[in-house]
Scaffold this active site. Sequence first.
Site, short mmCIF file in Angstrom:
data_model
loop_
_atom_site.label_atom_id
_atom_site.label_comp_id
_atom_site.label_asym_id
_atom_site.label_seq_id
_atom_site.Cartn_x
_atom_site.Cartn_y
_atom_site.Cartn_z
CG ASP A 109 -2.08 0.98 1.06
OD1 ASP A 109 -2.11 1.71 0.06
OD2 ASP A 109 -2.95 1.00 1.95
CB ALA A 110 3.54 2.16 -2.22
CE LYS A 111 -3.72 5.07 0.11
NZ LYS A 111 -3.18 4.08 1.09
NE ARG A 112 6.35 5.07 -3.35
CZ ARG A 112 6.24 5.12 -2.04
NH1 ARG A 112 5.14 5.62 -1.50
NH2 ARG A 112 7.21 4.69 -1.26
#
Length: 292
Positions: A109-112
């Site tokens: 869950d990095a939301k890059r």
Amino acid sequence: MPKSAAAGAAVVGSGSQPFGSRLAAAMAARGPLCVGIDPHPALLADWGLNDDVAGLERFSLTVVEAVATLAAAVKPQVALYERHGSAGMAVLERTLAAAADAGVLSIADAKRGDIGSTMAAYADAWLRDGSALAADSVTLSPYLGFESLRPALDLAAESGRGVFVLALTSNPEGKSVQHVGGSESVARRIAEAAAEENRRYSGAMGSVGLVVGATIGGALTELGLDLDAVHGPILAPGLGAQGATPADLRATFGAAYPAVLATSSRGILAAGPAIAGLRSATEATRDGLLEG
């Protein structure tokens, strides 16, 4: 009801298939639950652990050990590892490796989200074979334009991994961007772009998923989003401690509910640190999703 844990482990380990197919098999075998690994300082304290790298690792590996045979996926929250610097990111690497060894799919869950060579570098970090941070899938932010995600979309397809693109989040601030346009909203355009991207995949489910909050209420109807047409998984955070119930998810997602991978973090993690407590909470949450 899900099949045995042994059967679940067998289907998850098939690296030759696209992520969407592997996730569909895992959901069929174990149920549609993703357990978030969120090592917040308060949770570490509740577990009797220090807010340091040693506590972070003990917490993370305990969760993987407890839930790996019960959940379709685990989702480490990258920011809570980043706050510990390089040593924290090394713990994340070991957590992702432990998930792979245990046969449970991982969602970083990095939301890059970025453009050009920077987006390509993010894709390389999270989706490339051989990268220490490579997960089975990663969350992405499309708010520099959906097509800015192209390096990640293509590398995921090439490596058999997946992505989850933020579409309709449940935080109040999200409406100021995602709801703009009404019947032609930003969220609807993202969903349609994901559906188009999933045309490259055959099988039960494409590898381009969406993140849609479990507590969005009637927003799908208001904005005219047809998530069933996306042909990809729907990652739905908010089950449990954030207030959503399995009944809420069924009502919210309607025909798309079979594609929903519901995420619970605090609701399950609060049952630790004992393995038995975590397993019991995971089983109860999963069984609630399967009823009805």
